[in-house]
Design an enzyme around this catalytic site. Structure first.
Site, mmCIF file in Angstrom:
data_model
loop_
_atom_site.group_PDB
_atom_site.id
_atom_site.type_symbol
_atom_site.label_atom_id
_atom_site.label_comp_id
_atom_site.label_asym_id
_atom_site.label_seq_id
_atom_site.Cartn_x
_atom_site.Cartn_y
_atom_site.Cartn_z
ATOM 1 N N GLU A 1 4.854 -25.349 44.576
ATOM 2 C CA GLU A 1 5.801 -23.920 44.604
ATOM 3 C C GLU A 1 6.909 -24.697 45.729
ATOM 4 O O GLU A 1 6.544 -24.883 46.485
ATOM 5 C CB GLU A 1 5.165 -22.875 45.160
ATOM 6 C CG GLU A 1 3.998 -22.127 44.202
ATOM 7 C CD GLU A 1 4.890 -21.698 42.955
ATOM 8 O OE1 GLU A 1 6.235 -21.569 42.702
ATOM 9 O OE2 GLU A 1 4.010 -21.539 41.813
ATOM 10 N N CYS B 1 11.091 -17.921 50.466
ATOM 11 C CA CYS B 1 11.420 -18.694 49.245
ATOM 12 C C CYS B 1 11.964 -17.691 48.086
ATOM 13 O O CYS B 1 12.819 -18.118 47.102
ATOM 14 C CB CYS B 1 10.353 -19.543 48.575
ATOM 15 S SG CYS B 1 8.684 -18.689 48.772
ATOM 16 N N GLU C 1 -0.168 -19.917 41.323
ATOM 17 C CA GLU C 1 -1.117 -19.652 42.371
ATOM 18 C C GLU C 1 -1.611 -17.960 42.217
ATOM 19 O O GLU C 1 -0.991 -17.494 41.905
ATOM 20 C CB GLU C 1 -0.457 -20.105 43.725
ATOM 21 C CG GLU C 1 -0.114 -21.376 43.556
ATOM 22 C CD GLU C 1 0.336 -21.748 45.253
ATOM 23 O OE1 GLU C 1 1.538 -21.802 45.561
ATOM 24 O OE2 GLU C 1 -0.595 -21.992 45.984
ATOM 25 N N ASN D 1 7.248 -21.627 56.681
ATOM 26 C CA ASN D 1 7.553 -20.189 56.789
ATOM 27 C C ASN D 1 6.722 -19.173 56.578
ATOM 28 O O ASN D 1 6.939 -17.962 56.962
ATOM 29 C CB ASN D 1 8.880 -20.220 55.651
ATOM 30 C CG ASN D 1 8.506 -20.459 54.184
ATOM 31 O OD1 ASN D 1 7.365 -21.081 53.894
ATOM 32 N ND2 ASN D 1 8.885 -19.442 53.483
#
Ligand code: NAD
Length: 477
Positions: free
Chosen positions: A246, A280, A458, A148
């Site tokens: 993640e 997300c 991250e 994505n």
């Protein structure tokens, strides 16, 4: 011409290849991309292992120069690469160009970070002894990414991995290899020694599994679904590797009575169904207090109905297609679940046809939802948003936090009291006030809590924790 894998500095064909199809027009084949075998993946890991000691000793200036060169080229080519991105993933062109620009900025940021790898020097508790804490590369890192954000997510894993002196085996999503390949091609000309960066495209069950199981891959950074992530986490941990993940989200956005109505509508719709809901961090659960609920719902439905769904490269489009047939079917499965569990479909939910054959669907707003409904608890990853009513602020917070996921969260309010309180009480890794839950900066930590994430954060300077290992040195003098 088939696009090849980059292993030990050589472009090599796979044992199979995948066709990259444009979801806005399935007649448009973007290209053929090599799929590596398990044996080829092992070769890439071996190349990264062989290159690791010298790269760990490389100067910070050489790392900074390489990363800066990548950032500069990405920026210069953002329109062309943005078009490629929109063609293969389906997000609209402005978002595609925006994502490439972001990837460029990430590389430029870590070019600078390579020059700032700090340690610590302090007095020992013993006389005549000095203590240092150093941050050293972990070695070979395996980077596994979803479809994505096909260039931004690879960028925010590859750039810090290289900046902190690691060598890389990178596996992009099988569905969107085009941007990963384009990034690898740029990296191949950035002055990195052979084997420092390797691209292995292919299936998760073949290439991904090999990376995950290899004892030579010291650390695995994964972004993707919870189901895939759970298996990877166990397998990497079993062999003593380091893992960072993640995964999914079901982010809440609270809308208080005192919110600015237009801001709330913009956040509720802009943060959910845009990008076809394939983010997300989307705010898919809208929790409104009674005084604003009805006006918000009316505004959301009007805004959703006004959105133009179409070919990602058509400048008039505001929402592109779902990424593929499978994702579209998942969206429709959740529409029938929501319908059957008593949610009120206020608009959308139908497949639509356009001039070109693609995976188009109407943006969908559900009202009268409760937090126990399946479509409200599970990540759909489509253009579907659910509205829930809460009696007051405290109930809204309780609903917001009642989720197995905790990626992002938000509140729309004009009250400092609610804003400050929610920033403390939210059980998500990121909190937004009067902003959609999707949309983050690259120079600060990114990540969630609960089932959304695992391991250290991250992006920003937080990436150092995962991509380095600390060493404590004692010197007597
Ligand atoms: P996915 O889990 O299907 O695939 C992700 C990657 O893992 C792909 O490269 C895939 O080939 C690989 N893979 C699959 N099986 C594997 C295996 N057995 N071993 C190793 N690798 C394997 O996810 P997706 O459908 O590509 O992406 C969508 C998901 O990603 C959504 O759930 C979304 O929420 C999540 N996502 C999360 C974030 C975040 O930062 N939290 C960002 C973007 C996407």
């Amino acid at each position: 011409m088939e696009k090849l894998n980059l292993i030990a500095g050589d472009w090599l064909p796979g044992t199979d290849w995948a066709e990259n199809i444009n979801p806005s027009d399935t007649r448009d084949v973007i290209g053929q991309y090599a799929r590596a075998s398990a044996e080829q993946t092992r070769q890439a890991i071996a190349a990264a292992k062989a290159a690791a000691p010298a790269w760990a000793q490389s100067t910070s200036q050489s790392r900074a120069d390489a990363l800066e060169a990548v950032g500069v080229e990405l920026l210069a080519r953002r329109e062309e690469l943005g078009e490629l991105l929109s063609r293969e993933e389906g997000k609209i062109l402005s978002e595609g160009i925006g994502e490439v620009t972001r990837a460029a900025h990430v590389f430029k940021f870590y070019a600078q970070e390579a020059l700032r790898i700090e340690g610590l020097s302090m007095a020992s508790i013993r006389p005549g002894v000095r203590v240092e804490v150093r941050h050293e590369p972990v070695g070979v890192v395996g980077l596994i990414t979803p479809w994505n954000y096909p260039i931004a997510i690879p960028a925010w894993k590859i750039a810090p991995a290289l900046a902190y002196g690691n060598t890389v085996v990178f596996k992009p999503a099988d569905l969107t290899p085009g941007c990963g390949w384009a990034l690898a091609e740029i990296l191949s000309r950035a002055g990195l020694p052979a084997g420092v960066f390797n691209l292995v495209m292919g299936r998760g069950s073949v290439v991904g599994e090999e990376i995950v199981r290899s004892p030579d891959v010291a650390a695995v950074s994964f972004t993707g679904s919870e189901a895939t992530g759970a298996g990877i986490r166990t397998r990497v941990a079993e062999r003593g590797g380091k893992v960072q993940q993640e995964m999914g989200g079901k982010s809440p956005l609270i809308v208080m009575d005192d919110a600015d109505l237009q801001t709330a509508i913009d956040c509720a719709i802009g943060g959910s169904v845009l990008s076809t809901g394939q983010r997300c961090t989307s705010n898919t659960r809208i929790i409104a207090t009674p005084g604003i609920h009805d006006a918000l719902v009316t505004g959301m439905v009007d805004a959703a109905r006004a959105l133009k769904v179409g070919h990602a490269l058509d400048p008039a489009s505001q929402i592109g297609p779902a990424v593929d047939d499978r994702q579209l079917k998942t969206n429709l499965k959740y529409i029938s679940i929501a319908d059957s569990e008593g949610a009120e479909r206020l608009c959308g939910g139908e497949v639509i046809t356009r001039d070109t054959p693609g995976f188009y669907m109407e943006p969908t707003v559900y009202g009268n939802c409760t937090n126990h409904m399946q479509h409200v608890r599970e990540e759909i990853f489509g253009p579907v948003v659910s509205v829930l009513k809460a009696a007051d602020y405290d109930e809204a917070v309780a609903i917001a936090n009642d989720s197995p996921l905790g990626l992002s969260s938000g509140i729309c309010t004009t009250s400092l009291k609610f804003a400050e309180d929610f920033k403390s009480r939210s059980q998500a890794g990121m909190v937004m006030v009067n902003l959609p839950t999707a949309g983050v900066d690259y120079h600060v930590p990114f990540g969630g809590r609960k089932g959304s994430s695992y391991g250290s954060r991250e992006q920003g300077r937080a990436a150092r924790e995962f991509f380095t290992t600390s060493k404590t040195a004692y010197t007597s003098f």
